[in-house]
Design a protein around this motif. Structure first.
Motif, PDB file in Angstrom:
ATOM      1  N   VAL A  32       0.858  -1.182   0.000  1.00  0.00           N
ATOM      2  CA  VAL A  32       0.000   0.000   0.000  1.00  0.00           C
ATOM      3  C   VAL A  32       0.899   1.238   0.000  1.00  0.00           C
ATOM      4  CG1 VAL A  32      -1.952   1.150   1.117  1.00  0.00           C
ATOM      5  CG2 VAL A  32      -1.673  -1.321   1.358  1.00  0.00           C
ATOM      6  N   VAL A  33       0.733   2.096  -1.025  1.00  0.00           N
ATOM      7  CA  VAL A  33       1.657   3.225  -1.216  1.00  0.00           C
ATOM      8  C   VAL A  33       0.894   4.533  -1.439  1.00  0.00           C
ATOM      9  CG1 VAL A  33       3.437   1.717  -2.222  1.00  0.00           C
ATOM     10  CG2 VAL A  33       1.772   2.810  -3.726  1.00  0.00           C
ATOM     11  N   GLY A  34       1.621   5.652  -1.476  1.00  0.00           N
ATOM     12  CA  GLY A  34       1.016   6.979  -1.679  1.00  0.00           C
ATOM     13  C   GLY A  34       0.814   7.678  -0.337  1.00  0.00           C
ATOM     14  N   GLY A  35       0.542   8.988  -0.389  1.00  0.00           N
ATOM     15  CA  GLY A  35       0.461   9.798   0.829  1.00  0.00           C
ATOM     16  C   GLY A  35      -0.498   9.261   1.875  1.00  0.00           C
ATOM     17  N   VAL A  36      -1.662   8.778   1.446  1.00  0.00           N
ATOM     18  CA  VAL A  36      -2.672   8.313   2.409  1.00  0.00           C
ATOM     19  C   VAL A  36      -2.228   7.013   3.093  1.00  0.00           C
ATOM     20  CG1 VAL A  36      -5.127   7.760   2.690  1.00  0.00           C
ATOM     21  CG2 VAL A  36      -4.451   9.488   1.054  1.00  0.00           C
ATOM     22  N   ALA A  37      -1.277   6.309   2.478  1.00  0.00           N
ATOM     23  CA  ALA A  37      -0.765   5.074   3.086  1.00  0.00           C
ATOM     24  C   ALA A  37       0.019   5.362   4.366  1.00  0.00           C
ATOM     25  CB  ALA A  37       0.103   4.315   2.086  1.00  0.00           C
ATOM     26  N   ALA A  38       0.286   6.654   4.633  1.00  0.00           N
ATOM     27  CA  ALA A  38       0.956   7.017   5.891  1.00  0.00           C
ATOM     28  C   ALA A  38      -0.019   6.909   7.060  1.00  0.00           C
ATOM     29  CB  ALA A  38       1.501   8.452   5.794  1.00  0.00           C
ATOM     30  N   ASN A  39      -1.305   6.790   6.754  1.00  0.00           N
ATOM     31  CA  ASN A  39      -2.331   6.880   7.802  1.00  0.00           C
ATOM     32  C   ASN A  39      -2.355   5.675   8.753  1.00  0.00           C
ATOM     33  OD1 ASN A  39      -5.468   6.228   8.502  1.00  0.00           O
ATOM     34  ND2 ASN A  39      -4.931   8.362   8.750  1.00  0.00           N
ATOM     35  N   LEU A  40      -2.348   6.001  10.022  1.00  0.00           N
ATOM     36  CA  LEU A  40      -2.306   4.981  11.074  1.00  0.00           C
ATOM     37  C   LEU A  40      -3.528   4.065  11.058  1.00  0.00           C
ATOM     38  CD1 LEU A  40      -0.887   4.184  13.851  1.00  0.00           C
ATOM     39  CD2 LEU A  40      -2.611   5.653  14.905  1.00  0.00           C
ATOM     40  N   GLN A  41      -4.741   4.654  10.969  1.00  0.00           N
ATOM     41  CA  GLN A  41      -5.963   3.845  11.026  1.00  0.00           C
ATOM     42  C   GLN A  41      -6.039   2.897   9.828  1.00  0.00           C
ATOM     43  OE1 GLN A  41      -5.885   7.177  11.579  1.00  0.00           O
ATOM     44  NE2 GLN A  41      -6.685   7.458  13.635  1.00  0.00           N
ATOM     45  N   ILE A  42      -5.609   3.385   8.652  1.00  0.00           N
ATOM     46  CA  ILE A  42      -5.633   2.532   7.449  1.00  0.00           C
ATOM     47  C   ILE A  42      -4.595   1.411   7.588  1.00  0.00           C
ATOM     48  CG2 ILE A  42      -5.192   2.507   4.944  1.00  0.00           C
ATOM     49  CD1 ILE A  42      -6.532   5.291   4.851  1.00  0.00           C
ATOM     50  N   ILE A  76      -2.390 -12.878   4.003  1.00  0.00           N
ATOM     51  CA  ILE A  76      -1.763 -12.196   2.860  1.00  0.00           C
ATOM     52  C   ILE A  76      -0.771 -11.193   3.437  1.00  0.00           C
ATOM     53  CG2 ILE A  76      -2.179 -10.528   0.982  1.00  0.00           C
ATOM     54  CD1 ILE A  76      -4.796 -11.992   0.413  1.00  0.00           C
ATOM     55  N   ASP A  77       0.421 -11.149   2.856  1.00  0.00           N
ATOM     56  CA  ASP A  77       1.463 -10.262   3.370  1.00  0.00           C
ATOM     57  C   ASP A  77       1.186  -8.821   2.902  1.00  0.00           C
ATOM     58  OD1 ASP A  77       3.877  -9.494   4.527  1.00  0.00           O
ATOM     59  OD2 ASP A  77       4.968  -9.782   2.648  1.00  0.00           O
ATOM     60  N   VAL A  78       0.916  -7.914   3.829  1.00  0.00           N
ATOM     61  CA  VAL A  78       0.647  -6.513   3.453  1.00  0.00           C
ATOM     62  C   VAL A  78       1.766  -5.626   3.999  1.00  0.00           C
ATOM     63  CG1 VAL A  78      -0.963  -4.574   3.553  1.00  0.00           C
ATOM     64  CG2 VAL A  78      -1.853  -6.897   3.497  1.00  0.00           C
ATOM     65  N   ARG A  79       2.376  -4.842   3.124  1.00  0.00           N
ATOM     66  CA  ARG A  79       3.475  -3.959   3.543  1.00  0.00           C
ATOM     67  C   ARG A  79       3.162  -2.509   3.191  1.00  0.00           C
ATOM     68  NH1 ARG A  79       8.469  -6.854   3.608  1.00  0.00           N
ATOM     69  NH2 ARG A  79       7.920  -9.064   3.615  1.00  0.00           N
ATOM     70  N   PHE A  80       3.812  -1.627   3.924  1.00  0.00           N
ATOM     71  CA  PHE A  80       3.743  -0.180   3.677  1.00  0.00           C
ATOM     72  C   PHE A  80       5.167   0.348   3.640  1.00  0.00           C
ATOM     73  CE2 PHE A  80      -0.229  -1.228   5.649  1.00  0.00           C
ATOM     74  CZ  PHE A  80      -1.150  -0.330   5.130  1.00  0.00           C
ATOM     75  N   PRO A  81       5.454   1.313   2.769  1.00  0.00           N
ATOM     76  CA  PRO A  81       6.763   1.963   2.864  1.00  0.00           C
ATOM     77  C   PRO A  81       6.797   2.832   4.125  1.00  0.00           C
ATOM     78  CG  PRO A  81       5.605   2.615   0.831  1.00  0.00           C
ATOM     79  CD  PRO A  81       4.625   1.865   1.688  1.00  0.00           C
ATOM     80  N   SER A  82       7.979   3.257   4.535  1.00  0.00           N
ATOM     81  CA  SER A  82       8.084   4.211   5.648  1.00  0.00           C
ATOM     82  C   SER A  82       7.290   5.463   5.272  1.00  0.00           C
ATOM     83  CB  SER A  82       9.545   4.578   5.868  1.00  0.00           C
ATOM     84  OG  SER A  82      10.032   5.195   4.698  1.00  0.00           O
ATOM     85  N   LYS A  83       6.866   6.235   6.276  1.00  0.00           N
ATOM     86  CA  LYS A  83       6.025   7.408   5.984  1.00  0.00           C
ATOM     87  C   LYS A  83       6.715   8.385   5.024  1.00  0.00           C
ATOM     88  CE  LYS A  83       3.086   7.092   9.958  1.00  0.00           C
ATOM     89  NZ  LYS A  83       2.336   7.755  10.999  1.00  0.00           N
ATOM     90  N   ALA A  84       8.044   8.522   5.169  1.00  0.00           N
ATOM     91  CA  ALA A  84       8.771   9.462   4.299  1.00  0.00           C
ATOM     92  C   ALA A  84       8.708   9.038   2.834  1.00  0.00           C
ATOM     93  CB  ALA A  84      10.220   9.570   4.747  1.00  0.00           C
ATOM     94  N   CYS A 124       6.021   7.417   1.651  1.00  0.00           N
ATOM     95  CA  CYS A 124       4.608   7.373   1.241  1.00  0.00           C
ATOM     96  C   CYS A 124       4.228   8.677   0.550  1.00  0.00           C
ATOM     97  CB  CYS A 124       3.704   7.174   2.458  1.00  0.00           C
ATOM     98  SG  CYS A 124       3.647   5.487   3.058  1.00  0.00           S
ATOM     99  N   THR A 125       4.420   9.794   1.256  1.00  0.00           N
ATOM    100  CA  THR A 125       4.045  11.089   0.677  1.00  0.00           C
ATOM    101  C   THR A 125       5.032  11.436  -0.449  1.00  0.00           C
ATOM    102  OG1 THR A 125       5.239  12.029   2.540  1.00  0.00           O
ATOM    103  CG2 THR A 125       2.862  12.110   2.663  1.00  0.00           C
ATOM    104  N   ASP A 126       4.642  12.426  -1.265  1.00  0.00           N
ATOM    105  CA  ASP A 126       5.485  12.779  -2.412  1.00  0.00           C
ATOM    106  C   ASP A 126       6.931  13.014  -1.965  1.00  0.00           C
ATOM    107  OD1 ASP A 126       3.555  12.514  -4.270  1.00  0.00           O
ATOM    108  OD2 ASP A 126       3.163  14.648  -4.537  1.00  0.00           O
ATOM    109  N   ASN A 127       7.860  12.415  -2.683  1.00  0.00           N
ATOM    110  CA  ASN A 127       9.284  12.536  -2.332  1.00  0.00           C
ATOM    111  C   ASN A 127      10.129  12.227  -3.557  1.00  0.00           C
ATOM    112  OD1 ASN A 127      10.528   9.553  -2.119  1.00  0.00           O
ATOM    113  ND2 ASN A 127       8.379   9.482  -1.537  1.00  0.00           N
TER     114      ASN A 127
END
Ligand code: KG4
Length: 342
Positions: free
Chosen positions: A264-274, A287-295, A297-300
């Protein structure tokens, strides 16, 4: 080891990063223009281009200083060339081309959205191909079947507002500053997600498309009719509804495509509840679900340098007359319900 300079000016953030070996982030700086456009209630393209022009040089200097590098240490220049505001893209791309020419280094052109998807693998290189990616940002909500860094097929998307757009507009209704996503996250922590029942749009539509404009309107009407409603409860219910739809559709798509790995990627993927909603479901669905670090996730621009490195390593360099494009057409499993603008 190879040093890459990443540049992103695709929309309203000016971003520069220095990345070693395609993964190790030495500097990752972003200047947001949100407050520059606030009085207009939306991004003014001409103003965005001018701000990019003002910010690029000092930001590049600061990024190199932070990384402890000089211009001659750069091995390649990676830049976002699509999609975005044409004027803004042109500023970043012209800057990147000039640097590449002056330093006699290769230029690698990168698609901003594919870089968001790649950000997941930058942080989690063990995520296999193919995998499923959910890209949730201020402008996009896309379910993407990812065969590799380039070969991506969209299997669903929003038919109206992107989820981040829904959060930002609802945040405005609740009197929160922009971008509202992070403020909603904090507010929701003190609210009860069960006190208010908000719609879960297209939850049972039987496909992998999304709709978020009704959710935004439901909150607008609720605050108009019952202005004393607890804002914390609204924030909690909003994030609960959005998470439910995102999780349900993504996990069904993973099962249908037989993908055991979701990113799960993109700025909203930084969201704790999600993140929490996905983590809970990942366990029960195995199912293995991963998120990038918050930095990441948002535009960078670290993700731009990261994906640029993949191209650089393969010897795929871009010509000096590399164009920019406002829109990109995706490979799609089925035609979109709403035709994207041409
Ligand atoms: O990917 P991004 O930085 O920019 C693009 O839209 O391309 O995403 C920005 C979006 C905004 O809508 C912002 O409100 C949302 O990401 N966002 C969050 C959080 N951090 C950023 N939404 C919810 N919770 C957050 N912590």
């Amino acid at each position: 080891m190879t040093i890459g300079l990443g540049i992103d000016t695709s929309f309203d953030d000016t971003a520069i990063a220095v990345v070693r070996g395609g993964k190790e982030i030495l500097a990752n700086l972003t200047v947001s223009q949100f407050t520059d456009h606030q009085e207009f209630g939306g991004i003014v393209p001409e103003r965005a281009s001018r701000r990019h022009l003002e910010m690029l040089f000092p930001l590049a200097e600061r990024a190199l200083l932070t990384a402890g590098m000089g211009l001659m240490d750069i091995d390649y220049v990676a830049v976002a060339v699509e999609p975005g505001l044409v004027g803004s893209l042109l500023i970043g791309v012209t800057f990147a081309k000039s640097l590449a020419l002056a330093l006699d280094r290769p230029l690698t052109a990168v698609n901003h959205l594919k870089a968001h998807v790649y950000a997941g693998r930058m942080d989690h290189p063990d995520v296999p191909y193919p995998h499923l990616s959910l890209l949730i940002s201020g402008a996009n909500t896309l379910l993407i079947d990812v065969a590799d860094e380039d070969d991506m097929t969209v299997i669903g998307g929003t038919i109206d507002d992107a989820v981040g757009e829904c959060l930002d507009k609802t945040g405005r209704t609740l009197g929160l500053p922009l971008p509202a996503g992070p403020h909603l996250e904090v507010l929701a922590k003190t609210g009860d997600p069960k006190k208010i029942r908000l719609p879960r749009p297209m939850l049972s539509s039987g496909d992998f498309d999304f709709s978020f404009s009704g959710l935004k309107t439901a909150v607008l009407y609720m605050m108009r009719d019952r202005p004393d409603t607890s804002r914390a409860d609204v924030a909690a219910a909003l994030l609960s509804s959005a998470s439910t739809v995102l999780v349900e559709k993504t996990m069904s798509a993973a099962k249908k495509l037989d993908r055991r790995s979701v990113v799960v990627v993109g700025g909203v993927a930084a969201n704790l509840q999600i993140r929490e909603a996905f983590a809970k479901r990942a366990k029960s669905d195995d199912i293995d679900v991963r998120f990038p670090s918050k930095a990441l996730c948002t535009d960078n621009a670290a993700m731009i340098a990261g994906l640029g490195y993949v191209r650089y390593a393969k010897g795929i360099y871009s010509p000096i007359d590399q164009p920019v494009r406002a829109n990109v057409s995706w490979k799609r499993a089925i035609p979109p319900r709403v035709q994207p603008p041409t």
